[in-house]
Design an enzyme around this catalytic site. Sequence first.
Site, short mmCIF file in Angstrom:
data_model
loop_
_atom_site.label_atom_id
_atom_site.label_comp_id
_atom_site.label_asym_id
_atom_site.label_seq_id
_atom_site.Cartn_x
_atom_site.Cartn_y
_atom_site.Cartn_z
CG ASP A 30 36.20 120.28 50.50
OD1 ASP A 30 35.00 119.91 50.57
OD2 ASP A 30 36.74 121.00 51.35
NE ARG A 78 33.48 121.57 52.49
CZ ARG A 78 34.13 122.43 53.26
NH1 ARG A 78 33.45 123.15 54.13
NH2 ARG A 78 35.44 122.57 53.15
CG HIS A 93 37.40 124.64 47.84
ND1 HIS A 93 37.10 124.66 49.19
CD2 HIS A 93 38.29 123.64 47.68
CE1 HIS A 93 37.75 123.68 49.80
NE2 HIS A 93 38.49 123.06 48.91
CB CYS A 123 41.13 125.17 50.19
SG CYS A 123 41.89 123.60 49.73
#
Length: 212
Positions: free
Chosen positions: A44, A46, A98, A101
């Site tokens: 990801d 981020r 995270h 997700c």
Amino acid sequence: MKTIDSLLAENRVWATEKVASDPEYFKRLSQDQKPDILWIGCSDSRVPAEVIVNAQPGEIFVHRNIANQVISTDFNGLSVLQYAVKVLKVNHIIVCGHYNCGGVKAALNKQSGDLLIANKWLMHIKDVYRLHKDEIEALPTEMERVNRLVELNVIEQVSRLAQTSIIQYAWQQEKQPIVHGCVYSLHDGLIKKLITMDETTPIDPIYLYDFS
Ligand code: CO
């Protein structure tokens, strides 16, 4: 939106600034790497490993894939693990998932006819769900179910690291590395520790290697 030209321009600025503040910077970094940490995180965009822990180049050896998984037939991930443990001799491995997700969320849904390869990668997360189905299904909202599976998935990946011959051999010979499972929140940027395993952690005998 970034283009390749803008990325290259940013790169030139960055490299110039680095040399301006530390003329020996690239000379020093180009000689060797001695990172003390292996990071296994989600792809990801981020959740960039070095950025969220304010690490510098040379400090963290990084492997990222969809939903931060450790899979015993994945030669990519296992090669990274082997190199980090046997050659770099990292003292710590961090599996960092995270919340929210996309990979974990997708695993909680039907198989996608468009993403046949990604489906296969996510099958292992469906296994984690099946192991903890009662606990997950008792949660009232989809977000809570996804986020609990995110946590359970991290814990499962730490266990899977402990099931590898690479980690078991290192624990027997070197008494390291320590393996940590963490989860990152996109809402506040904070990382929470969920689990730690080291050479004293008992392993189910069906996963134990005999190196004698
Ligand atoms: Co993710």
